[in-house]
Design a protein around this motif. Structure first.
Motif, PDB file in Angstrom:
ATOM      1  N   ASN A   1       0.797   1.482  -3.533  1.00 44.97           N
ATOM      2  CA  ASN A   1       0.425   0.323  -2.426  1.00 44.97           C
ATOM      3  C   ASN A   1       0.515   0.972  -0.891  1.00 44.97           C
ATOM      4  O   ASN A   1      -0.334   0.795  -0.469  1.00 44.97           O
ATOM      5  CB  ASN A   1       1.581  -0.867  -2.635  1.00 44.97           C
ATOM      6  N   ALA A   2       1.648   1.460  -0.700  1.00 41.95           N
ATOM      7  CA  ALA A   2       1.626   1.995   0.866  1.00 41.95           C
ATOM      8  C   ALA A   2       0.586   3.070   1.147  1.00 41.95           C
ATOM      9  O   ALA A   2      -0.062   3.132   1.898  1.00 41.95           O
ATOM     10  CB  ALA A   2       3.058   2.680   0.947  1.00 41.95           C
ATOM     11  N   LEU A   3       0.476   3.828  -0.099  1.00 40.82           N
ATOM     12  CA  LEU A   3      -0.625   4.807   0.167  1.00 40.82           C
ATOM     13  C   LEU A   3      -1.929   4.199   0.151  1.00 40.82           C
ATOM     14  O   LEU A   3      -2.786   4.591   1.319  1.00 40.82           O
ATOM     15  CB  LEU A   3      -0.691   5.820  -1.294  1.00 40.82           C
ATOM     16  N   LEU A   4      -2.355   3.328  -0.415  1.00 40.17           N
ATOM     17  CA  LEU A   4      -3.737   2.735  -0.270  1.00 40.17           C
ATOM     18  C   LEU A   4      -3.904   1.780   1.012  1.00 40.17           C
ATOM     19  O   LEU A   4      -4.765   1.735   1.598  1.00 40.17           O
ATOM     20  CB  LEU A   4      -3.913   1.800  -1.356  1.00 40.17           C
ATOM     21  N   LEU A   5      -2.724   1.469   1.352  1.00 40.46           N
ATOM     22  CA  LEU A   5      -2.637   0.342   2.510  1.00 40.46           C
ATOM     23  C   LEU A   5      -2.570   1.425   3.976  1.00 40.46           C
ATOM     24  O   LEU A   5      -3.143   1.038   4.849  1.00 40.46           O
ATOM     25  CB  LEU A   5      -1.336  -0.682   2.640  1.00 40.46           C
TER      26      LEU A   5
END
Ligand code: GLN
Length: 273
Positions: free
Chosen positions: A38-42
C-alpha cells in the motif's frame, strides 16, 4: 529508472514464471524498499528504483517462490515468517480453519494439536481465533520447529503454544478438542511446478499414491480426540475416497469439505454418535 517503470518492466518479464506477474513485481518492490504494498503504491512510485530490485527479480525468474524471497506469507488473518525449510502456507489450507470454525460454532476448542506444523500456520491461525485455547505444534523437521516457534513469538502466541520435534503423534497424550494436519500427500512421481520443487520434499511427497502418511496417521487420530472433538486433515483433490476410508476403518465418522475452487480439500473426522 523510477519505481513505477521498474515494476512495469519486471511484471512483463515475470509473465514467464508466474500467473500473478504484476502482484509479484509489486511485492518484490515493496520488499526491496522495506515497505508494504500500500505504501509503495501510494507514496513511492516516482522514487528511483532501489539497486537490490534487479537481484530479487532475477531470483523470481529462476523460480524461487515469492514467499522465500520476501521471507513472509499471509495466512488466514496472520502473517508468518517462512524460509526454504518449511512448506509455504497455501490459501487452500485456510479451508481447514473454516471447517474447524464451523464445527466449533458456539463452543470453542480448548486444546489444539497441529501435526506437521511447518511454519506453524494452522496452529497459530487457530490460536488466533480462540483466545482461550492452548496448542501443540509437532514437526519432524528441526528447522520447522524453530520457524514455528519464532512465528509464535512474533504473533504473541508463544505463551499458549508449544512447538516440538516429533514423528506425527508418537508419544503424545491427548485428548485434544481439535487436531489439525496438513501432511505430505503428493504422489512421488508427480510433476510439480518448478517453484514448488524448491519447497521441502518431505513436506510434499508421500509415496506412489500419496497416501503413505495418512496410513501412518489414521490409527493415531482417534485415541487422541476428545469426545466432541474434531480432526481436520488436508487431502489432495482426488484423495477423499482413499484417505477417507483409512480413517473410517479406524472408527471415525468422515465428512469431506471443499475449498473455494470447489475441490475436495479436507476431511472432517469426528467420533460417531
Ligand atoms: N497443496 C500442496 C501442493 O499442491 C501440497 C501440500 C501437501 O502435500 N501437503 O503443492
Amino acid at each position: 529508472m523510477t519505481v513505477r517503470d521498474a515494476i512495469a518492466a519486471a511484471a512483463e518479464r515475470l509473465t514467464a514464471v508466474t500467473d500473478t506477474p504484476r502482484l509479484d513485481a509489486e511485492l518484490l518492490m515493496a520488499h526491496a524498499l522495506s515497505s508494504d504494498r500500500n505504501a509503495l503504491l501510494l507514496r513511492h512510485l516516482n522514487d528511483s528504483q532501489p539497486k537490490i530490485y534487479a537481484a530479487l527479480i532475477a531470483r523470481r525468474l529462476a523460480h524461487e517462490p515469492l514467499a522465500y524471497i520476501t521471507g513472509t506469507r499471509d495466512f488466514w488473518t496472520i502473517s508468518l515468517g517462512v524460509s526454504p525449510g518449511v512448506l509455504i502456507p497455501r490459501p487452500d489450507s485456510e479451508t481447514l480453519i473454516e471447517a474447524a470454525i464451523e464445527h466449533f460454532m458456539g463452543c470453542a476448542p480448548k486444546t489444539i494439536l497441529d501435526l506437521g506444523t511447518g511454519s506453524g500456520a494452522l496452529l497459530l491461525a487457530a490460536l488466533s481465533e480462540w483466545a482461550e485455547a492452548t496448542g501443540i505444534g509437532v514437526d519432524v523437521s528441526e528447522v520447522a520447529v524453530t520457524v514455528a516457534q519464532t512465528n509464535a513469538e512474533a504473533l504473541g502466541l508463544s505463551n499458549r503454544s508449544q512447538m516440538i520435534k516429533g514423528d506425527w503423534a508418537s508419544g503424545l497424550e491427548g485428548p485434544f478438542d481439535l487436531i489439525l494436519c496438513n501432511p505430505p500427500y503428493v504422489e512421488t512421481d508427480a510433476m510439480l511446478a518448478p517453484e514448488v520443487m524448491n519447497e521441502p520434499h518431505a513436506a510434499l511427497f508421500a509415496g506412489p499414491d500419496g497416501l503413505d502418511d495418512y496410513r501412518r496417521l489414521a490409527p493415531q487420530i482417534a485415541p487422541l480426540l476428545s469426545t466432541n472433538g474434531c480432526a481436520v486433515i488436508e487431502i489432495g483433490v482426488t484423495q477423499a475416497g482413499g484417505a477417507g476410508s483409512l480413517f473410517s476403518e479406524e472408527g471415525l465418522h468422515v465428512r469431506v469439505r471443499q475449498d473455494l475452487g470447489a475441490r475436495d480439500r479436507c476431511l472432517l473426522l469426528t467420533r460417531p454418535c
